[in-house]
Scaffold this active site. Structure first.
Site, PDB file in Angstrom:
ATOM      1  N   GLU A 137      -4.903   1.902   2.621  1.00  0.00           N
ATOM      2  CA  GLU A 137      -4.937   0.709   3.471  1.00  0.00           C
ATOM      3  C   GLU A 137      -5.017   1.090   4.942  1.00  0.00           C
ATOM      4  OE1 GLU A 137      -3.248  -2.510   6.006  1.00  0.00           O
ATOM      5  OE2 GLU A 137      -2.539  -0.462   5.709  1.00  0.00           O
ATOM      6  N   GLU A 138      -4.415   2.219   5.297  1.00  0.00           N
ATOM      7  CA  GLU A 138      -4.362   2.614   6.697  1.00  0.00           C
ATOM      8  C   GLU A 138      -5.662   3.243   7.198  1.00  0.00           C
ATOM      9  OE1 GLU A 138      -2.089   1.690   8.509  1.00  0.00           O
ATOM     10  OE2 GLU A 138      -0.142   1.660   7.492  1.00  0.00           O
ATOM     11  N   GLU A 187       3.885  -6.416   3.983  1.00  0.00           N
ATOM     12  CA  GLU A 187       3.794  -5.868   5.338  1.00  0.00           C
ATOM     13  C   GLU A 187       4.981  -6.351   6.180  1.00  0.00           C
ATOM     14  OE1 GLU A 187       1.823  -3.796   6.833  1.00  0.00           O
ATOM     15  OE2 GLU A 187       0.054  -3.604   5.550  1.00  0.00           O
ATOM     16  N   ASP A 228       6.710   0.467   6.802  1.00  0.00           N
ATOM     17  CA  ASP A 228       5.306   0.179   6.508  1.00  0.00           C
ATOM     18  C   ASP A 228       4.729   1.297   5.647  1.00  0.00           C
ATOM     19  OD1 ASP A 228       2.748  -0.816   6.529  1.00  0.00           O
ATOM     20  OD2 ASP A 228       2.350  -0.356   8.623  1.00  0.00           O
ATOM     21  N   ASP A 263       0.023   4.327   1.110  1.00  0.00           N
ATOM     22  CA  ASP A 263      -0.269   5.349   2.115  1.00  0.00           C
ATOM     23  C   ASP A 263       0.457   5.057   3.426  1.00  0.00           C
ATOM     24  OD1 ASP A 263      -2.054   3.080   2.175  1.00  0.00           O
ATOM     25  OD2 ASP A 263      -3.178   4.090   3.746  1.00  0.00           O
ATOM     26  N   HIS A 303       0.847  -1.199   0.000  1.00  0.00           N
ATOM     27  CA  HIS A 303       0.000   0.000   0.000  1.00  0.00           C
ATOM     28  C   HIS A 303       0.878   1.243   0.000  1.00  0.00           C
ATOM     29  CE1 HIS A 303       0.596   0.758   4.368  1.00  0.00           C
ATOM     30  NE2 HIS A 303       0.469  -0.546   4.523  1.00  0.00           N
TER      31      HIS A 303
END
Length: 211
Positions: A150-151, A175, A118, A88, A86
Site C-alpha cells: 500500500e505504501e 488507517e 500505520d 507493509d 496493509h
C-alpha cells in the site's frame, strides 16, 4: 465454552501480537535496496486466524515475487464485514529513531515500533476483537483482509480489485484517524502523459516536431 477459551488462548494477546508483527520487516519501496517481502507477516496473521477458525486464502500478487495478500473469513454467505489493513510499512531513517524500529518499545505510556500505528497495530486489534465471535453463529461473514504494498505500488489492492475479491457489504479500513471514524477515505488519482516529438533547432524549426 472450554474449547473456545483454549482456542483463544492459543493466539497471543494484543501486545505480543503487535511485538511479533513489528519484528518482521515488511517495508515496501520503489527502491530495491529498501523493498522487502511481506510473506512472513501474512503467514503469521494466517496462522493466528486459522487457529481461531477462519478460512485462509493467501494470494500471491501477480508479477510481484514475495508479495502476498491474505483473505481470512469467519462464517459464510453473501455480504459481511471486511476489516482491512496493509501489511507493509514505509522505509525509515535510523538517525531519527530513538528506539529499535523492529522492537516494540513502551515509553511514557506509548508503544513505539515501525508500523505500530500505520498499520500493524490494526491487525492485532482486529484479531483480538474477532476472538469474541469465533463461537457465535454469524449471519454474515467477518473478513480480515491484509494487503501488500500500500505504501508504494498499491499492487496488492489492485490485484484484489481485478480479481473481484473479497465481496462484502461493508468495510472498515484501519488507517489511523485519531480514533475518529471517517466515512469514506481520501484517495488520489495519478495520470501519466507521454508526448512524442522531434527536437529541432530554432533556426530551422520545420525540421522538428513540437511535442
Amino acid at each position: 465454552m472450554v474449547q473456545s477459551t483454549d482456542t483463544k488462548n492459543r493466539v497471543p494477546g494484543v501486545h505480543d501480537m503487535l511485538a511479533r508483527l513489528i519484528s518482521l520487516p515488511s517495508i515496501s519501496s520503489a527502491s530495491p535496496d529498501w523493498d522487502h517481502s511481506n510473506e512472513a507477516v501474512v503467514r503469521t496473521l494466517a496462522e493466528w486466524l486459522e487457529t481461531l477458525g477462519f478460512a485462509i486464502e493467501i494470494l500471491e500478487v501477480p508479477g510481484m515475487p514475495g508479495k502476498y495478500n491474505l483473505i481470512a473469513t469467519l462464517g459464510s454467505g453473501p455480504g459481511g464485514l471486511v476489516l482491512s489493513g496493509h501489511t507493509d510499512t514505509v522505509p525509515f531513517d535510523d538517525q531519527r529513531w530513538q528506539t529499535d524500529p523492529f522492537t516494540l518499545t513502551e515509553k511514557d505510556g506509548r508503544w513505539y515500533g515501525l508500523g505500530t500505528c500505520d498499520m500493524k497495530g490494526f491487525f492485532a486489534l482486529a484479531i483480538e476483537a474477532a476472538k469474541s465471535f469465533i463461537d457465535q453463529p454469524l449471519q454474515q461473514p467477518l473478513i480480515i483482509l491484509a494487503t501488500a504494498d500500500e505504501e508504494s505500488s498499491m499492487n496488492g489492492a489492485r490485484a484484489l480489485a481485478e480479481a473481484g475479491k473479497p465481496k462484502a457489504r461493508y468495510a472498515v479500513i484501519g488507517e489511523p484517524t485519531g480514533l475518529r471514524p471517517v466515512r469514506m477515505h481520501k484517495g488520489i488519482m495519478m495520470e501519466r502523459l507521454q508526448f512524442q516529438g522531434q527536437s529541432g533547432h530554432s533556426s530551422n524549426p520545420d525540421l522538428g516536431r513540437n511535442a
